[in-house]
Enzyme design. Sequence first.
Site, PDB file in Angstrom:
ATOM      1  N   THR A  20       0.876  -1.059  -0.004  1.00 61.06           N
ATOM      2  CA  THR A  20      -0.024   0.038  -0.084  1.00 61.06           C
ATOM      3  C   THR A  20       0.981   1.284  -0.029  1.00 61.06           C
ATOM      4  OG1 THR A  20      -1.465  -1.156   1.458  1.00 61.06           O
ATOM      5  CG2 THR A  20      -1.964   0.878   1.148  1.00 61.06           C
ATOM      6  N   ARG A  24       8.231  -2.532   2.085  1.00 59.10           N
ATOM      7  CA  ARG A  24       8.465  -2.977   3.607  1.00 59.10           C
ATOM      8  C   ARG A  24       8.831  -4.191   3.951  1.00 59.10           C
ATOM      9  NH1 ARG A  24       3.435   0.540   6.760  1.00 59.10           N
ATOM     10  NH2 ARG A  24       4.081   2.083   5.380  1.00 59.10           N
ATOM     11  N   SER A 115       6.897   3.845   8.146  1.00 51.13           N
ATOM     12  CA  SER A 115       5.712   4.557   8.873  1.00 51.13           C
ATOM     13  C   SER A 115       6.012   4.239  10.420  1.00 51.13           C
ATOM     14  CB  SER A 115       4.521   4.150   8.293  1.00 51.13           C
ATOM     15  OG  SER A 115       3.532   4.774   8.640  1.00 51.13           O
ATOM     16  N   HIS A 116       4.868   3.647  10.886  1.00 51.74           N
ATOM     17  CA  HIS A 116       4.747   3.478  12.389  1.00 51.74           C
ATOM     18  C   HIS A 116       5.306   2.173  12.806  1.00 51.74           C
ATOM     19  CE1 HIS A 116       1.412   2.010  10.119  1.00 51.74           C
ATOM     20  NE2 HIS A 116       1.459   1.246  10.818  1.00 51.74           N
ATOM     21  N   LYS A 128       9.953   4.360  -0.063  1.00 52.60           N
ATOM     22  CA  LYS A 128       9.123   4.510  -1.251  1.00 52.60           C
ATOM     23  C   LYS A 128       9.604   5.330  -2.190  1.00 52.60           C
ATOM     24  CE  LYS A 128       6.744   6.827   2.394  1.00 52.60           C
ATOM     25  NZ  LYS A 128       5.656   7.454   3.083  1.00 52.60           N
ATOM     26  N   ASP A 279       2.821   9.983  13.647  1.00 54.20           N
ATOM     27  CA  ASP A 279       3.559   8.737  13.510  1.00 54.20           C
ATOM     28  C   ASP A 279       5.073   8.986  13.124  1.00 54.20           C
ATOM     29  OD1 ASP A 279       3.460   9.469  10.814  1.00 54.20           O
ATOM     30  OD2 ASP A 279       2.995   7.317  10.270  1.00 54.20           O
ATOM     31  N   ASP A 281       6.686   8.785  10.453  1.00 53.40           N
ATOM     32  CA  ASP A 281       7.279   9.551   9.205  1.00 53.40           C
ATOM     33  C   ASP A 281       6.501  10.625   9.353  1.00 53.40           C
ATOM     34  OD1 ASP A 281       5.094   7.992   8.469  1.00 53.40           O
ATOM     35  OD2 ASP A 281       5.859   7.944   6.429  1.00 53.40           O
ATOM     36  N   ASP A 283       3.424  11.223   8.845  1.00 52.20           N
ATOM     37  CA  ASP A 283       2.142  11.556   7.870  1.00 52.20           C
ATOM     38  C   ASP A 283       0.727  11.324   8.792  1.00 52.20           C
ATOM     39  OD1 ASP A 283       2.560   8.752   7.834  1.00 52.20           O
ATOM     40  OD2 ASP A 283       2.473   8.702   5.768  1.00 52.20           O
ATOM     41  N   ARG A 284       0.697  10.303   9.812  1.00 53.56           N
ATOM     42  CA  ARG A 284      -0.508  10.321  10.267  1.00 53.56           C
ATOM     43  C   ARG A 284      -0.695  11.300  11.577  1.00 53.56           C
ATOM     44  NH1 ARG A 284      -1.491   3.977  10.580  1.00 53.56           N
ATOM     45  NH2 ARG A 284      -1.135   3.174   8.555  1.00 53.56           N
ATOM     46  N   THR A 346      -7.930   2.175  -0.877  1.00 55.89           N
ATOM     47  CA  THR A 346      -6.939   2.463   0.377  1.00 55.89           C
ATOM     48  C   THR A 346      -5.540   2.886  -0.282  1.00 55.89           C
ATOM     49  OG1 THR A 346      -8.318   0.954   1.578  1.00 55.89           O
ATOM     50  CG2 THR A 346      -5.918   1.309   2.291  1.00 55.89           C
ATOM     51  N   GLU A 365      -7.981   9.299   5.043  1.00 50.29           N
ATOM     52  CA  GLU A 365      -8.548   7.767   5.396  1.00 50.29           C
ATOM     53  C   GLU A 365      -8.506   7.725   6.871  1.00 50.29           C
ATOM     54  OE1 GLU A 365      -5.949   4.874   2.523  1.00 50.29           O
ATOM     55  OE2 GLU A 365      -4.493   6.388   3.265  1.00 50.29           O
ATOM     56  N   GLU A 366      -9.284   6.531   7.074  1.00 52.88           N
ATOM     57  CA  GLU A 366      -9.737   6.001   8.366  1.00 52.88           C
ATOM     58  C   GLU A 366      -8.410   5.545   9.288  1.00 52.88           C
ATOM     59  OE1 GLU A 366      -8.866   2.891   9.327  1.00 52.88           O
ATOM     60  OE2 GLU A 366      -8.432   2.452   7.452  1.00 52.88           O
ATOM     61  N   SER A 367      -7.375   5.565   8.622  1.00 55.72           N
ATOM     62  CA  SER A 367      -6.098   5.266   9.302  1.00 55.72           C
ATOM     63  C   SER A 367      -5.318   6.357   9.774  1.00 55.72           C
ATOM     64  CB  SER A 367      -5.162   4.259   8.498  1.00 55.72           C
ATOM     65  OG  SER A 367      -5.028   4.821   7.022  1.00 55.72           O
ATOM     66  N   LYS A 378      -0.194  12.203   2.862  1.00 51.67           N
ATOM     67  CA  LYS A 378      -0.859  12.785   3.995  1.00 51.67           C
ATOM     68  C   LYS A 378      -0.031  13.495   4.936  1.00 51.67           C
ATOM     69  CE  LYS A 378      -0.723   7.967   6.093  1.00 51.67           C
ATOM     70  NZ  LYS A 378      -1.409   6.704   5.452  1.00 51.67           N
ATOM     71  N   ARG A 499      -8.764  -6.778   7.605  1.00 50.08           N
ATOM     72  CA  ARG A 499      -9.388  -5.646   8.440  1.00 50.08           C
ATOM     73  C   ARG A 499     -10.897  -5.641   8.003  1.00 50.08           C
ATOM     74  NH1 ARG A 499      -4.655  -3.327   9.763  1.00 50.08           N
ATOM     75  NH2 ARG A 499      -3.388  -2.710   8.439  1.00 50.08           N
TER      76      ARG A 499
HETATM   77  C1  G1P Z   1      -2.659   1.071   5.735  1.00 50.49           C
HETATM   78  C2  G1P Z   1      -4.023   1.738   6.044  1.00 50.49           C
HETATM   79  C3  G1P Z   1      -4.096   2.714   4.806  1.00 50.49           C
HETATM   80  C4  G1P Z   1      -2.858   3.717   4.573  1.00 50.49           C
HETATM   81  C5  G1P Z   1      -1.674   2.626   4.792  1.00 50.49           C
HETATM   82  C6  G1P Z   1      -0.241   3.501   4.621  1.00 50.49           C
HETATM   83  O1  G1P Z   1      -2.775  -0.001   4.752  1.00 50.49           O
HETATM   84  O2  G1P Z   1      -5.108   0.890   6.154  1.00 50.49           O
HETATM   85  O3  G1P Z   1      -5.254   3.507   4.788  1.00 50.49           O
HETATM   86  O4  G1P Z   1      -2.824   4.343   3.279  1.00 50.49           O
HETATM   87  O5  G1P Z   1      -1.474   1.611   5.775  1.00 50.49           O
HETATM   88  O6  G1P Z   1       0.018   4.259   5.545  1.00 50.49           O
HETATM   89  P1  G1P Z   1      -3.226  -1.350   4.521  1.00 50.49           P
HETATM   90  O7  G1P Z   1      -2.283  -2.110   5.556  1.00 50.49           O
HETATM   91  O8  G1P Z   1      -4.759  -1.559   5.391  1.00 50.49           O
HETATM   92  O9  G1P Z   1      -3.142  -1.843   3.268  1.00 50.49           O
HETATM   93 ZN    ZN Z   2       3.298   6.847   8.433  1.00 50.48          ZN
END
Ligand code: G1P
Ligand code: ZN
Length: 527
Positions: A20, A24, A115-116, A128, A279, A281, A283-284, A346, A365-367, A378, A499
């Site tokens: 996504t 990673r 990321s986190h 990325k 988070d 990096d 972005d959250r 997503t 996004e919800e995340s 983001k 999820r």
């Molecule tokens: C998750 C989040 C998604 C976000 C991504 C990167 O991806 O659900 O919204 O864009 O991390 O931060 P997922 O693990 O669900 O594919």
């Molecule tokens: Zn992040």
Amino acid sequence: MHAAVRSITTTPFEDQQVGTAGLRKRVQVFKQPHYLENFVQSVFDTHPGFEGSTLVVGGDGRYHNDVAIQTILSMAAAAGVQRVVVGVDGILSTPAASHLIRKHDAHGGFVLSASHNPAGPEGDFGIKFSVRGGGQAPSSLTDAIYARSRTITTYRQIDAPPIDLSQPGETRLGSMIVLCVDSTRDYADLMETRFDFDAIRALLASGFEFAFDAMHAVTGPYARELFVNRLGAPESVLRNATPLPDFGGGHPDPNLVYAADLAEEVVTRQGLDFAAASDGDGDRNMILGRGLSVSPCESLAVIAANARCMPAYRNGIRGAARSMPTSRALDAVAAQQGFAAHETPTGWKFFCNLLDAGDIQICGEESFGTGSDHVREKDGLWAVLAWMNLLASRPGQSVADIMLDHWRTYGRHYYERHDYEGLSAEQAERVMDSLRQRLAALPGQSFDDLTVSAADEFAYSDPIDNSHAQGQGLRVCFGDAARIVLRKSGTGTSGATLRLYLECLRQDPWELRLPTQEVLTPLAVIA
Ligand code: G1P
Ligand code: ZN
């Protein structure tokens, strides 16, 4: 200085397909000889135009960041890149990197981050690739990079010692210029063009109690530049503001689980007016007000509903977007205010074409991801400033007042996400498949007092480049009243994660302040 280019023989790795948000893997995987090099060379080989161009490189400061940056610099020099813009100590937040790509009109950028996900020798690492304009590479490009990574036989580097990145300034690596920048200034300058800093300064000076938790990750120095240096808050508003290579052993994911101390202080003990966290990096974001946490879906809806309070959107917005699993709270605002609401798969990259075209200005996004057209990622601190700007524009109102006002106007979309981690790929596919098989027969069927209005597997046609994304999650809708979504995560580094997303709309005044669990349990049972 002229440096010799060396060609190094390599063999392909089979697992360099990005998820996504980038590639990673465990640090141990990235540390294998040739692993990072193969991926970077695959990008250079696939995406034309690096020669003579500008490139941006930086990362979230996690373990292995420094080593990986030197490798990329040496490969960029061999690829004929003319200039690399890199953060001091190799550190750039994801949104700051996107901004630098835009500001320097760079051909692209490499952002090193998982990321986190936990960092350190036993943790995760990631990379990325972003294209011109500052957005993550589209699927067509990442597919081509993956194909290349499976046939690669050589990569190129120059022979030169590591570059000192501890101070801003210019150095040369072969014939390539390395421009080391303090990106917190650039980033804060950009923020000043988007928000009413005078109003926020006045809010902070009025006894407003605020804290920002950088979770020992990348945002500490950015937060200091913004809140302390430019907005006049005392240093004590910053928590865990020194970036550490292992994030202090923590899990810098700003949510109620991993930022539990802050949530306890603000939500349970009601100790501050407003608090936020970001988070690994940057972005959250997580938004907390005295006595409550604002869910990311609702934060997006509230920010969009009040866009006009931000100087950048004085005349309103043309549109906004959410990822499919994100609740339809945003759609309710769009319908009443008359702007367009888009639904994308997503992952932030799906917003970028819409942002470029000017079709949307705000998205999320919800995340715990929220952002706007100021960059193509983001942006955690952007969301925090958006909330501060909103609070400053409504003197005397608390976060709770703003939420209640919002729910009265648009209804409340109760929302929950359940993660099922550590599954085998087969287990996850079996669950997905059993629901997939039933989708066609579901419309018209009733469960308790809910009737299925539509059920499908989400697919998306990009309205700008007509690219098509299939298999983006299963959704079962019960009109506007409720929705169930099931999808497979694309960011894990081991096993599979499913999820499940649950959403229920309540509009009656006495139903606006119920416990989320109470509202969603019946839907969870149906799911
Ligand atoms: C998750 C989040 C998604 C976000 C991504 C990167 O991806 O659900 O919204 O864009 O991390 O931060 P997922 O693990 O669900 O594919
Ligand atoms: Zn992040």
